[in-house]
Enzyme design. Structure first.
Site, PDB file in Angstrom:
ATOM      1  N   HIS A 106      -0.166 -11.745   2.661  1.00  0.00           N
ATOM      2  CA  HIS A 106      -1.260 -10.982   2.032  1.00  0.00           C
ATOM      3  C   HIS A 106      -2.251 -11.892   1.296  1.00  0.00           C
ATOM      4  O   HIS A 106      -3.451 -11.662   1.319  1.00  0.00           O
ATOM      5  CB  HIS A 106      -0.661  -9.940   1.079  1.00  0.00           C
ATOM      6  CG  HIS A 106      -1.521  -8.732   0.902  1.00  0.00           C
ATOM      7  ND1 HIS A 106      -1.027  -7.474   0.773  1.00  0.00           N
ATOM      8  CD2 HIS A 106      -2.863  -8.584   0.830  1.00  0.00           C
ATOM      9  CE1 HIS A 106      -2.024  -6.598   0.629  1.00  0.00           C
ATOM     10  NE2 HIS A 106      -3.145  -7.269   0.657  1.00  0.00           N
ATOM     11  N   TYR A 110       0.793  -1.240   0.000  1.00  0.00           N
ATOM     12  CA  TYR A 110       0.000   0.000   0.000  1.00  0.00           C
ATOM     13  C   TYR A 110       0.825   1.290   0.000  1.00  0.00           C
ATOM     14  O   TYR A 110       0.261   2.373  -0.128  1.00  0.00           O
ATOM     15  CB  TYR A 110      -0.921   0.067   1.226  1.00  0.00           C
ATOM     16  CG  TYR A 110      -1.917  -1.057   1.378  1.00  0.00           C
ATOM     17  CD1 TYR A 110      -2.205  -1.934   0.340  1.00  0.00           C
ATOM     18  CD2 TYR A 110      -2.578  -1.251   2.584  1.00  0.00           C
ATOM     19  CE1 TYR A 110      -3.104  -2.966   0.506  1.00  0.00           C
ATOM     20  CE2 TYR A 110      -3.489  -2.272   2.758  1.00  0.00           C
ATOM     21  CZ  TYR A 110      -3.747  -3.141   1.718  1.00  0.00           C
ATOM     22  OH  TYR A 110      -4.644  -4.142   1.891  1.00  0.00           O
TER      23      TYR A 110
HETATM   24  N1  LIG Z   1      -6.109  -8.243   2.627  1.00  0.00           N
HETATM   25  C1  LIG Z   1      -6.515  -7.817   1.459  1.00  0.00           C
HETATM   26  O1  LIG Z   1      -6.351  -8.479   0.418  1.00  0.00           O
HETATM   27  C2  LIG Z   1      -7.240  -6.506   1.377  1.00  0.00           C
HETATM   28  C3  LIG Z   1      -7.932  -6.158   0.196  1.00  0.00           C
HETATM   29  C4  LIG Z   1      -8.606  -4.941   0.160  1.00  0.00           C
HETATM   30  C5  LIG Z   1      -8.585  -4.090   1.266  1.00  0.00           C
HETATM   31  N2  LIG Z   1      -7.875  -4.451   2.397  1.00  0.00           N
HETATM   32  C6  LIG Z   1      -7.830  -3.542   3.583  1.00  0.00           C
HETATM   33  O2  LIG Z   1      -9.155  -3.198   3.967  1.00  0.00           O
HETATM   34  C7  LIG Z   1      -9.312  -1.788   3.945  1.00  0.00           C
HETATM   35  C8  LIG Z   1     -10.736  -1.406   3.572  1.00  0.00           C
HETATM   36  O3  LIG Z   1     -11.100  -1.927   2.332  1.00  0.00           O
HETATM   37  P1  LIG Z   1     -11.284  -1.013   1.014  1.00  0.00           P
HETATM   38  O4  LIG Z   1     -10.404   0.161   1.095  1.00  0.00           O
HETATM   39  O5  LIG Z   1     -11.139  -1.948  -0.135  1.00  0.00           O
HETATM   40  O6  LIG Z   1     -12.828  -0.617   0.997  1.00  0.00           O
HETATM   41  P2  LIG Z   1     -13.908   0.039   1.957  1.00  0.00           P
HETATM   42  O7  LIG Z   1     -13.395   0.312   3.302  1.00  0.00           O
HETATM   43  O8  LIG Z   1     -15.129  -0.787   1.808  1.00  0.00           O
HETATM   44  O9  LIG Z   1     -14.208   1.408   1.187  1.00  0.00           O
HETATM   45  C9  LIG Z   1     -13.306   2.458   1.179  1.00  0.00           C
HETATM   46  C10 LIG Z   1     -13.855   3.528   0.231  1.00  0.00           C
HETATM   47  O10 LIG Z   1     -15.129   3.953   0.712  1.00  0.00           O
HETATM   48  C11 LIG Z   1     -15.109   5.357   0.877  1.00  0.00           C
HETATM   49  N3  LIG Z   1     -15.861   5.668   2.092  1.00  0.00           N
HETATM   50  C12 LIG Z   1     -15.451   5.559   3.375  1.00  0.00           C
HETATM   51  N4  LIG Z   1     -16.402   5.952   4.229  1.00  0.00           N
HETATM   52  C13 LIG Z   1     -17.436   6.327   3.470  1.00  0.00           C
HETATM   53  C14 LIG Z   1     -18.713   6.869   3.778  1.00  0.00           C
HETATM   54  N5  LIG Z   1     -19.077   7.096   5.030  1.00  0.00           N
HETATM   55  N6  LIG Z   1     -19.561   7.125   2.762  1.00  0.00           N
HETATM   56  C15 LIG Z   1     -19.184   6.908   1.479  1.00  0.00           C
HETATM   57  N7  LIG Z   1     -17.960   6.420   1.121  1.00  0.00           N
HETATM   58  C16 LIG Z   1     -17.106   6.137   2.110  1.00  0.00           C
HETATM   59  C17 LIG Z   1     -13.660   5.752   1.024  1.00  0.00           C
HETATM   60  O11 LIG Z   1     -13.425   7.058   0.533  1.00  0.00           O
HETATM   61  P3  LIG Z   1     -12.720   8.193   1.446  1.00  0.00           P
HETATM   62  O12 LIG Z   1     -11.366   7.693   1.798  1.00  0.00           O
HETATM   63  O13 LIG Z   1     -12.710   9.377   0.576  1.00  0.00           O
HETATM   64  O14 LIG Z   1     -13.594   8.366   2.672  1.00  0.00           O
HETATM   65  C18 LIG Z   1     -12.976   4.738   0.151  1.00  0.00           C
HETATM   66  O15 LIG Z   1     -12.952   5.162  -1.203  1.00  0.00           O
HETATM   67  C19 LIG Z   1      -8.246  -1.338   2.941  1.00  0.00           C
HETATM   68  O16 LIG Z   1      -7.967   0.039   3.051  1.00  0.00           O
HETATM   69  C20 LIG Z   1      -7.103  -2.237   3.311  1.00  0.00           C
HETATM   70  O17 LIG Z   1      -6.461  -1.757   4.487  1.00  0.00           O
HETATM   71  C21 LIG Z   1      -7.226  -5.645   2.465  1.00  0.00           C
END
Ligand SMILES: NC(=O)c1ccc[n+]([C@@H]2O[C@H](COP(=O)([O-])OP(=O)(O)OC[C@H]3O[C@@H](n4cnc5c(N)ncnc54)[C@H](OP(=O)(O)O)[C@@H]3O)[C@@H](O)[C@H]2O)c1
Length: 264
Positions: free
Chosen positions: A112, A55
């Site tokens: 990962h 990341y």
């Molecule tokens: N282990 C793995 O393979 C893996 C894969 C994917 C993700 N992850 C981890 O999980 C974390 C979360 O997953 P993700 O980033 O894929 O998706 P998520 O948390 O479901 O969504 C994040 C997105 O939603 C937006 N958001 C946040 N709060 C919101 C709200 N209240 N209303 C509308 N939109 C909102 C954020 O924008 P803003 O930032 O502008 O608020 C961002 O673009 C990642 O950051 C990472 O650390 C791990």
């Protein structure tokens, strides 16, 4: 259905408790804004932060953690599967993550996703070495299915697999079929990633209807749904302070069972 009322969840079977809602750091666009959001998250007790070698946010996470003090935050990072070809290569990658974090230890290091070319047993042995040499306190996995997790558990010698970080949201509940029951049975904590479906939970009719009923937002309903499940923590990503405050509003109460079941 058993509703988990705790806002701090046990980490594996360690007796240690971590925040039911933490913060993810994938895809940060504005570092300064993200820094403020991470600070606010820690102040509000959402003091579980997820990062990864992939990341490019380990440096930022480490800086914020050092501002607050090492024991104030639970830091997870993840190593790319390509390193899992030898012990030396995994330890080298883990040391590099630690250097970028600027911390003396990570709390948790995960693979990962599984390296398809190496046995799970070897990968877990390499990961155990990372903990043995003192780079992290705990080890875990990410994107492991039940079979892979079973193999991982039976491969450990000195450390336990405390976490499986997997995709889980109220819209994508595939893990509820086999993986979540398996994790509950074996005392493995889930870190639910993409819990907001990248923001798309705000469009769900059932989540919007429940938001009106409870005087909450669809995002708060989504996170509350996830952490109502035993063993489940969620790591939504945001780089906005006001959204961190919104996440905080998902703690301290629970949806009624009939409403949890309506999301099913
Ligand atoms: N282990 C793995 O393979 C893996 C894969 C994917 C993700 N992850 C981890 O999980 C974390 C979360 O997953 P993700 O980033 O894929 O998706 P998520 O948390 O479901 O969504 C994040 C997105 O939603 C937006 N958001 C946040 N709060 C919101 C709200 N209240 N209303 C509308 N939109 C909102 C954020 O924008 P803003 O930032 O502008 O608020 C961002 O673009 C990642 O950051 C990472 O650390 C791990």
């Amino acid at each position: 259905m058993i509703v988990d009322l705790d806002d701090r969840k046990e980490l594996g079977r360690t007796g240690e408790r971590i925040a039911a809602i933490g913060i993810g750091t994938w895809g940060i666009r504005d570092k300064e804004s993200a820094r403020k959001a991470l600070r606010r998250a820690i102040e509000l007790g959402l003091n579980q932060i997820d990062t990864a070698e992939m990341y490019s946010t380990e440096g930022l996470v480490g800086e914020v953690v050092r501002e607050f003090g090492r024991d104030e935050v639970f830091v997870t990072t993840k190593l790319l599967p390509k390193h899992f070809k030898s012990e030396d290569s995994v330890i080298k990658a883990a040391r590099e993550s630690l250097r970028r974090l600027g911390l003396d230890k990570a709390d948790l290091i995960l693979i990962h996703w599984p390296n398809e070319g190496v046995s799970i047993k070897e990968q877990i042995r390499y990961l155990e070495r990372v903990a043995e040499v003192g780079i992290c306190r705990h080890i875990g996995v990410s994107n492991f299915d039940v079979r892979e997790l079973e193999e991982a558990i039976s491969s450990t010698r000195r450390f336990e697999i405390v976490v499986n970080q997997v995709k889980y949201s109220p819209i994508d509940r595939r893990v509820e079929k086999d993986l979540l029951p398996f994790c509950i049975e074996h005392g493995i904590t889930i870190q639910a990633y993409t819990p907001l479906e990248g923001g798309n939970v705000t469009k769900s009719k059932i989540l919007r209807d429940l938001a009106v009923k409870y005087g909450k937002t669809p995002v708060q309903i989504a996170l509350n749904y996830l952490i109502s499940h035993e063993r489940v923590t969620a790591i939504p990503k945001t780089e906005r302070v006001e959204r961190v405050e919104e996440f905080r509003g998902a703690l301290g109460w629970r949806l009624e069972v009939e409403d949890l079941l309506a999301i099913h």
